[in-house]
Write a protein that holds these residues in place. Structure first.
Motif, PDB file in Angstrom:
ATOM      1  N   THR A 575      18.192  -8.297   9.002  1.00 16.88           N
ATOM      2  CA  THR A 575      16.860  -7.970   8.501  1.00 16.88           C
ATOM      3  C   THR A 575      16.505  -8.878   7.331  1.00 16.88           C
ATOM      4  OG1 THR A 575      17.179  -5.654   9.113  1.00 16.88           O
ATOM      5  CG2 THR A 575      15.421  -6.134   7.537  1.00 16.88           C
ATOM      6  N   ALA A 576      15.367  -9.541   7.425  1.00 12.99           N
ATOM      7  CA  ALA A 576      14.884 -10.377   6.326  1.00 12.99           C
ATOM      8  C   ALA A 576      14.133  -9.499   5.338  1.00 12.99           C
ATOM      9  CB  ALA A 576      13.978 -11.488   6.848  1.00 12.99           C
ATOM     10  N   ILE A 577      14.692  -9.342   4.146  1.00 14.06           N
ATOM     11  CA  ILE A 577      14.038  -8.588   3.087  1.00 14.06           C
ATOM     12  C   ILE A 577      13.161  -9.551   2.274  1.00 14.06           C
ATOM     13  CG2 ILE A 577      15.906  -6.905   2.991  1.00 14.06           C
ATOM     14  CD1 ILE A 577      17.006  -8.339   0.535  1.00 14.06           C
ATOM     15  N   PRO A 578      12.341  -9.060   1.356  1.00 14.41           N
ATOM     16  CA  PRO A 578      11.521  -9.993   0.571  1.00 14.41           C
ATOM     17  C   PRO A 578      12.368 -10.966  -0.253  1.00 14.41           C
ATOM     18  CG  PRO A 578      10.678  -7.757   0.376  1.00 14.41           C
ATOM     19  CD  PRO A 578      11.994  -7.655   1.082  1.00 14.41           C
ATOM     20  N   ILE A 579      11.773 -12.092  -0.601  1.00 14.13           N
ATOM     21  CA  ILE A 579      12.431 -13.050  -1.478  1.00 14.13           C
ATOM     22  C   ILE A 579      12.712 -12.384  -2.828  1.00 14.13           C
ATOM     23  CG2 ILE A 579      11.433 -15.081  -0.375  1.00 14.13           C
ATOM     24  CD1 ILE A 579       9.353 -15.168  -2.653  1.00 14.13           C
ATOM     25  N   GLY A 580      13.625 -12.975  -3.600  1.00 16.55           N
ATOM     26  CA  GLY A 580      14.011 -12.384  -4.877  1.00 16.55           C
ATOM     27  C   GLY A 580      12.842 -12.145  -5.800  1.00 16.55           C
ATOM     28  N   THR A 581      11.961 -13.156  -5.927  1.00 17.70           N
ATOM     29  CA  THR A 581      10.796 -12.999  -6.792  1.00 17.70           C
ATOM     30  C   THR A 581       9.918 -11.849  -6.310  1.00 17.70           C
ATOM     31  OG1 THR A 581      10.816 -15.375  -7.270  1.00 17.70           O
ATOM     32  CG2 THR A 581       8.818 -14.179  -7.797  1.00 17.70           C
ATOM     33  N   GLY A 582       9.769 -11.714  -4.996  1.00 19.05           N
ATOM     34  CA  GLY A 582       8.966 -10.631  -4.438  1.00 19.05           C
ATOM     35  C   GLY A 582       9.545  -9.266  -4.764  1.00 19.05           C
ATOM     36  N   ILE A 583      10.862  -9.107  -4.617  1.00 20.35           N
ATOM     37  CA  ILE A 583      11.505  -7.830  -4.948  1.00 20.35           C
ATOM     38  C   ILE A 583      11.265  -7.490  -6.416  1.00 20.35           C
ATOM     39  CG2 ILE A 583      13.729  -6.650  -5.182  1.00 20.35           C
ATOM     40  CD1 ILE A 583      14.703  -8.229  -2.747  1.00 20.35           C
ATOM     41  N   ALA A 584      11.442  -8.485  -7.293  1.00 23.47           N
ATOM     42  CA  ALA A 584      11.271  -8.234  -8.728  1.00 23.47           C
ATOM     43  C   ALA A 584       9.828  -7.907  -9.077  1.00 23.47           C
ATOM     44  CB  ALA A 584      11.751  -9.441  -9.522  1.00 23.47           C
ATOM     45  N   GLN A 585       8.871  -8.482  -8.341  1.00 25.83           N
ATOM     46  CA  GLN A 585       7.455  -8.189  -8.609  1.00 25.83           C
ATOM     47  C   GLN A 585       7.110  -6.722  -8.362  1.00 25.83           C
ATOM     48  OE1 GLN A 585       5.663 -12.647  -7.695  1.00 25.83           O
ATOM     49  NE2 GLN A 585       5.347 -11.053  -6.198  1.00 25.83           N
ATOM     50  N   SER A 586       7.972  -6.013  -7.681  1.00 28.33           N
ATOM     51  CA  SER A 586       7.756  -4.570  -7.513  1.00 28.33           C
ATOM     52  C   SER A 586       7.982  -3.826  -8.828  1.00 28.33           C
ATOM     53  CB  SER A 586       8.703  -4.002  -6.448  1.00 28.33           C
ATOM     54  OG  SER A 586      10.035  -3.927  -6.941  1.00 28.33           O
ATOM     55  N   TRP A 587       8.753  -4.404  -9.744  1.00 24.94           N
ATOM     56  CA  TRP A 587       9.176  -3.742 -10.981  1.00 24.94           C
ATOM     57  C   TRP A 587       9.753  -2.362 -10.667  1.00 24.94           C
ATOM     58  CZ3 TRP A 587       8.074  -5.500 -16.305  1.00 24.94           C
ATOM     59  CH2 TRP A 587       7.595  -6.811 -16.350  1.00 24.94           C
ATOM     60  N   ASN A 588      10.385  -2.246  -9.505  1.00 24.50           N
ATOM     61  CA  ASN A 588      10.919  -0.972  -9.023  1.00 24.50           C
ATOM     62  C   ASN A 588      12.382  -1.186  -8.654  1.00 24.50           C
ATOM     63  OD1 ASN A 588      11.623   1.359  -7.652  1.00 24.50           O
ATOM     64  ND2 ASN A 588       9.737   1.474  -6.454  1.00 24.50           N
TER      65      ASN A 588
END
Length: 811
Positions: A575-588
């Motif tokens: 499973t391709a999860i979001p890129i690292g920057t994308g995950i962090a942009q959730s601030w979650n």
């Protein structure tokens, strides 16, 4: 699809809009229902789910923006434009590859390594637009990756003339127009800032296209915040030295990202921590308490809009300047609300310790807090805060005494300032007095004896040495392949020693950080496992691989697409999860933990012990080609998200993370031999802090050292980093490996600095040299015999390896 694939996509789907950032909105979105949409831009059909290199994930399928729109019921009216653009882009790409091969030949360089990560700038075009739809979107697409950095040129960091022309034309023609950014990092939006609806979609893995359709229709509400400052290309810190062949000087010191913009009072396009929503929020004035050194900010957040949504409370602290200069403010803590219904409220608590605000003094060889006022600011971005409290420290205090961990520690940072405080904002603010004598200074003990396992004494000398040399097998070919050096799982990146496999087992490693990078299909026979088709190489390398090499790889991995009689095809769909920057942009961080849980489940399923992720290097410059893998320009965000992913992965038995790249690894140019020159203060406060947070909060199983040198010595050969900082100062008890060090991976000719050496790595306390080969084995053996490497150090390293091998075996 297998059941686990469906389950993992369902787990992600609920949160993907949290990774997107609504940069501008005028209330015209979301749409009431699907209709005719004119969709333009390279990202519509050439949608990017992630970056290239180790960040690639071979998922079963991927939903583009075009497909996502159609699946949601939209009629895409711009298909002729998309067809014409595809044709034009293919021709441009063929010419780009031809030019790359010519450049590599002229430079006498290995064409595969020279072109690794190289990305074609989006081409200029002249194609007619149509104006007969209900709504229009323009999707800017950019991709970057391992092995190559970005460039401040049109089609990369800058918009092309064609993109600017069409974005502005559509904005003027359509009442409902949205600019969508399918990118892994900043693009200079200065020429199109008049557009009133801008969405940073990011690169979200498998369902990137579906997520955009959900947002357009209001089925999902963006709630992400930027983790990197977005500005015009020429507005970033001009003192950031980047892209040099041999030596890179970190003149800017601690003034990275928002620390620079806020300190000099320069306004970016969009500040750190910024992000809008389809709804609106109100934060009441925060209250601040202090217990011991623990600070807590209490903030009541109310959804004052008409649709459900989430908000992020961010707490920054301005620390007093005394012995050292200080940035205007530092992020100290954050928390995301639950999904709040219209007019629903939640009291959010954000906690942090005063000691985490300590500065590092090279003269004192200590972390310390200056006497003075610590100003607590609360808001929803670095630019939008109010003062909530002031803590008065009565005298300067050292919080931790350490030793210097790098050589040639004489680099001088530049000092920035000039922003004046508005004293009026302190009127009526509660003050809390804090006595410095309440702190106990921590004195690090660097003389603790490391444990040597009794099992080590049972190993032969060759077995002990082999533990420090990747998947060493005296019968294996002399060359290990970058990104595909494992024998037990097809497409896995590496493995530990074959000589001790029968006694204790082995650890299989897979690349990341957006999921597991494995070959999709394979078969088994009496000789082992064999890939079907391309064998684990990144797409950018496969595109430039000579035909003869491709043929050789097919022979090496079995029969290519042809299966032997009776062979059964097996599958490894990750499973391709979001890129690292994308995950962090959730601030979650709960979402990050969920992503780690997904990866850990698939590691168990496919026989992987170590995930070569998370990657948490700092977004020092927006030019770094691998920033999409990394979380932020801020070390607190980086450490917290790496810790959360690690906790998710390691909740699964026999699964561990490998946090990387340790340390000060912030460019791809000559990445094997580039020398990062910086002060120990900047190193400790910015580039090591995220690793420190992750180690202390999540205890990752492994750490990967970086290729680069730091002040003249390879990070992997620096005992102060590996033994003193990681183990003595922060209690790390896992294994330390190198990145994949190979002569064939050197793209640049005649670098000033040599590459890392296996014996020097072992001497510094590095446990295993990856991917490992006969030359590396022989270097360690020679150093051991001539006394340059002690037998005791080799036993300590071997103990780290055996402990982890035995810990992660699944029974």
């Amino acid at each position: 699809m297998f059941d686990y694939e469906k389950k993992h996509l369902e787990m992600l789907r609920e949160h993907l809009a949290e990774c997107t950032v609504l940069l501008k909105t005028n209330g015209k979105f979301p749409l009431q229902k699907p209709g005719k949409v004119a969709a333009y831009g390279s990202g519509v059909r050439q949608t990017r789910k992630g970056g290239t290199g180790s960040g690639e994930v071979n998922s079963r399928f991927f939903i583009t923006v075009e497909q996502g729109l159609k699946d949601a019921g939209f009629e895409v009216t711009s298909e002729q434009w998309l067809e014409s653009y595809d044709e034009l882009r293919q021709k441009a790409k063929a010419q780009f590859h031809k030019n790359l091969k010519a450049e590599a030949k002229a430079a006498h360089a290995n064409v595969m390594m020279y072109s690794m990560g190289a990305v074609m700038p989006e081409p200029e075009y002249d194609l007619p637009l149509s104006y007969d739809s209900d709504v229009a979107i323009y999707v800017v697409g950019r991709i970057c990756g391992e092995g190559s950095d970005r460039k401040p040129k049109k089609g990369d960091l800058l918009l092309t003339d064609s993109e600017i022309r069409d974005i502005l034309a559509l904005n003027n023609a359509y009442d409902k127009f949205m600019l969508v950014l399918n990118v892994g990092g900043p693009v200079d939006l200065t020429p199109v800032m008049e557009v009133e609806n801008i969405l940073l979609l990011s690169q979200l893995g498998v369902e990137t296209g579906k997520t955009l359709a959900d947002i357009l229709l209001g089925e999902a509400n963006p709630s992400g915040k930027l983790t990197t400052t977005w500005a015009g290309v020429n507005d970033y810190n001009p003192d950031i030295d980047f892209g040099n062949m041999d030596d890179t000087c970190y003149y800017e010191g601690i003034y990275v990202g928002y620390r620079y913009f806020d300190s000099v009072g320069k306004k970016p396009l969009f500040p750190f921590g910024y992000g809008l929503s389809y709804t609106s929020f109100e934060m009441e004035k925060a209250s601040v308490t202090l217990e011991g050194e623990q600070v807590t900010a209490f903030v009541k957040v109310t959804n004052t809009g008409e649709v459900p949504g989430k908000e992020v409370v961010q707490v920054y602290v301005s620390t007093p300047a005394g012995e050292l200069d200080k940035a205007y403010q530092d992020l100290a803590g954050f928390a995301k609300t639950e999904e709040l219904q219209p007019m629903e409220s939640q009291v959010v608590e954000v906690e942090f310790g005063l000691s985490q605000l300590a500065s590092y003094s090279q003269e004192r060889k200590a972390y310390f807090l200056d006497k003075g006022d610590y100003i607590i600011r609360v808001g929803n971005s670095s630019e939008n805060t109010t003062v909530a409290g002031i803590i008065e420290l009565d005298e300067t205090v050292e919080t931790k005494k350490v030793r210097s961990i790098i050589e040639k520690n004489d680099f001088q940072d530049k000092v920035y300032g000039g922003r004046c405080e508005d004293k009026a904002e302190f009127d009526g603010i509660p003050r809390i007095k804090f006595n410095a004598r309440s702190f106990e200074t921590c004195q690090v003990n660097y003389d603790v004896e490391e444990e040597i396992l009794p099992e080590v004494a049972t190993l032969t000398e060759d077995e002990l040495i082999s533990l420090g040399v990747g998947a060493f097998d005296p019968k294996a070919p002399a060359i290990s392949i970058v990104g595909n050096a494992a024998q037990s799982v097809c497409g896995a990146a590496g493995e530990t020693s074959m000589l001790v496999k029968q006694k204790y087992g082995t650890l299989v490693m897979a690349d990341g950080p957006a999921g597991l990078r494995l070959d999709q299909r394979f078969y088994r026979d009496e000789k082992g496992v064999h890939s079907i088709g391309a064998a684990g190489f990144p797409e950018s390398v496969m595109e430039m691989m000579p035909k003869a090499v491709k043929l050789g790889m097919k022979l090496l991995n079995g029969n290519g697409e042809k299966l032997p009689e009776g062979a059964q095809v097996e599958y490894q769909y990750a499973t391709a999860i979001p890129i690292g920057t994308g995950i962090a942009q959730s601030w979650n961080t709960d979402f990050a933990r969920l992503c780690g849980d997904i990866v850990g489940n698939e590691m168990e399923r496919f026989g992987i012990h170590l995930w070569l992720a998370p990657a948490l290097n700092i977004h020092r410059s927006i030019l770094c080609g691998r920033n999409f893998e990394y979380y932020s320009e801020d070390p607190l965000i980086s450490g917290k998200f790496a810790a959360a992913l690690t906790q998710g992965v390691q909740s699964h038995p026999g699964c561990g993370t490998t946090i990387k790249h340790f340390a000060a690894n912030n460019q791809e140019k000559n990445r094997l031999n580039n020398n990062s020159k910086l002060s120990e203060r900047a190193l400790r406060e910015i580039y090591l802090r995220g690793f420190e947070i992750c180690v202390r909060e999540a205890s990752p199983c492994a750490i990967m050292s970086s290729y680069n040198l730091i002040n003249g010595t390879h990070s992997s050969e620096t005992r102060g980093l590996i033994t003193d900082f990681l183990r003595a100062e922060n209690g790390f008890d896992g294994m330390v490996m190198t990145d994949w060090v190979m002569d064939m991976a050197q793209a640049e000719k005649n670098p000033k600095h040599r590459g890392a050496l296996a014996d020097k790595v072992a001497e510094a306390g590095g446990d295993v040299f990856m991917p490992g080969g006969k030359k590396d084995f022989q270097r360690i053996k020679k150093a051991l015999h001539n006394g340059e490497l002690s037998h005791k150090q080799l036993e300590i390293n071997g103990s780290h390896m055996l402990k982890m091998i035995m810990r992660l075996q699944r029974h």
